[in-house]
Design a protein around this motif. Structure first.
Motif, PDB file in Angstrom:
ATOM      1  N   TYR A 193      -9.470   2.810   2.467  1.00  0.00           N
ATOM      2  CA  TYR A 193      -9.640   1.945   1.296  1.00  0.00           C
ATOM      3  C   TYR A 193      -9.268   2.689   0.014  1.00  0.00           C
ATOM      4  N   GLU A 194      -9.760   3.914  -0.127  1.00  0.00           N
ATOM      5  CA  GLU A 194      -9.513   4.686  -1.345  1.00  0.00           C
ATOM      6  C   GLU A 194      -8.034   5.053  -1.492  1.00  0.00           C
ATOM      7  N   HIS A 195      -7.334   5.152  -0.374  1.00  0.00           N
ATOM      8  CA  HIS A 195      -5.908   5.492  -0.418  1.00  0.00           C
ATOM      9  C   HIS A 195      -5.024   4.257  -0.262  1.00  0.00           C
ATOM     10  N   ASN A 196      -5.643   3.075  -0.336  1.00  0.00           N
ATOM     11  CA  ASN A 196      -4.911   1.810  -0.324  1.00  0.00           C
ATOM     12  C   ASN A 196      -3.971   1.700   0.864  1.00  0.00           C
ATOM     13  N   ILE A 202      -9.694  -2.593   4.665  1.00  0.00           N
ATOM     14  CA  ILE A 202     -10.604  -3.628   4.189  1.00  0.00           C
ATOM     15  C   ILE A 202     -11.118  -3.261   2.801  1.00  0.00           C
ATOM     16  N   LEU A 203     -11.517  -4.263   2.046  1.00  0.00           N
ATOM     17  CA  LEU A 203     -12.044  -4.058   0.700  1.00  0.00           C
ATOM     18  C   LEU A 203     -13.540  -3.753   0.807  1.00  0.00           C
ATOM     19  N   ILE A 204     -13.925  -2.573   0.432  1.00  0.00           N
ATOM     20  CA  ILE A 204     -15.312  -2.127   0.606  1.00  0.00           C
ATOM     21  C   ILE A 204     -16.073  -2.305  -0.701  1.00  0.00           C
TER      22      ILE A 204
END
Length: 333
Positions: A151-154, A159-161
């Motif tokens: 998520y942090e590295h797209n 998934i959107l956390i």
């Protein structure tokens, strides 16, 4: 003499069947109810069990629950109803190799694959663009860390956390002391089990029902599971011959060490709200060593420490305390 060996052979068959627990034990009514309340989706060629309950009216919040080793999504049964009163959707799955999901062998089980399965489930349910709250325990903590890294590295498909709550997992390999697991791994090369002697099979050490006598060591002295609960845990492991894949799944311990920087780094760099619910009597992630390191490395995370007698399975040992701690965290932002 030939007749004697024939008799010995015939006698050995039922004894071996008893030892390997063949056929698998029947599901209890509670497990049957749990399974019948869920369904399956396909990840690649694997059938993955999940439950998806619609809960609170007027809420759009979604929580996905990630279970621990060696059990299953059934670990969340005692707080399920409470979560449905707060969340619009409550979702849990059995990782591949666990619970009612497929347990292929031979197979390279990995945390990376489990994270991809979670992403696959979220997409299957049409929630790809929805923000997800993750609640994890033990093995599930590491899966959550990998999901957070993506998520942090797209990463494509991530998934959107919305938030992450961890509980009693080996977040830091240096403060993780797997009790009964260590004995199994040390004997694996000899084809032996500390719970049932040595086996000639090359398919991995058989995880017998007696392992759950040892599992009691990671529960508090006043919060031990009943015999029926132990049996349910074993039954879910034994389903689909899961006892034969345990050693393959255990490679996650080495994966934690190898990818420590990736997975701890994800927690250190994230802006996602973090929380820890901790049973302080846990011998696997012991107090105060684990908690001191957690607070040092992740000073912005909030922490809920449960009563002194709560150990490694806080959601089963103190479901009310665990649920209240989690809802307090969710309601704080």
């Amino acid at each position: 003499m030939k007749e004697l060996w024939v008799q010995v052979g015939l006698l050995s068959v039922p004894l071996l069947a008893v030892y390997l627990h063949i056929p698998p034990p029947k599901l209890s009514p509670t497990l049957l109810s749990w399974r019948s309340s869920g369904g399956y989706f396909t990840y690649k060629d694997q059938n993955i069990f999940y439950r998806d309950s619609t809960g609170a009216v007027g809420s759009s919040d979604i929580v996905v629950l990630l279970h621990g080793f060696p059990t299953s999504s059934y670990d969340w049964c005692k707080i399920w109803e409470g979560l449905t009163q707060r969340f619009h959707r409550v979702i849990a799955l059995d990782f591949v190799g666990f619970g009612f999901s497929d347990k292929p062998r031979p197979h390279r089980y990995s945390i990376f694959e489990q994270a991809s399965i979670v992403e696959g489930l979220v997409h299957h349910l049409g929630l790809r663009h929805q923000r997800i709250n993750l609640l994890s325990h033990d093995y599930g903590d590491t899966v959550a860390q990998e999901l957070l890294h993506r998520y942090e590295h797209n990463k494509t498909g991530s998934i959107l956390i919305n938030s992450l709550c961890l509980s009693n997992g080996g977040i830091f390999p240096e403060t993780h002391y797997p009790r009964f697991i260590q004995k199994r791994v040390s004997l694996r090369a000899a084809g032996c089990s500390p719970y049932g002697g040595c086996e000639p099979s090359g398919e991995g050490t058989n995880l017998g029902i007696r392992v759950f006598d040892r599992l009691g060591a990671v529960f508090g002295p006043y919060t031990q599971p009943s015999q029926a609960e132990y049996w349910d845990m074993w039954t879910v492991v034994r389903t689909n011959d899961g006892n034969l894949v345990v050693d393959s799944i255990l490679q996650y311990i080495n994966q934690r060490k190898k990818h420590r920087d990736r997975w701890v780094g994800a927690l250190m760099s994230t802006s996602v709200p973090l929380h820890l619910i901790y049973g302080p009597l846990d011998p696997v992630n012991p107090h105060p060593e684990f908690l001191q390191l957690y607070k040092k490395v992740l000073p912005t995370s909030t922490v809920s420490v449960l009563d002194d007698h709560i150990s490694h399975y806080p959601q089963l040992e103190d479901p009310t305390g665990f649920l209240n701690a989690y809802l307090n965290f969710i309601n704080s932002f």
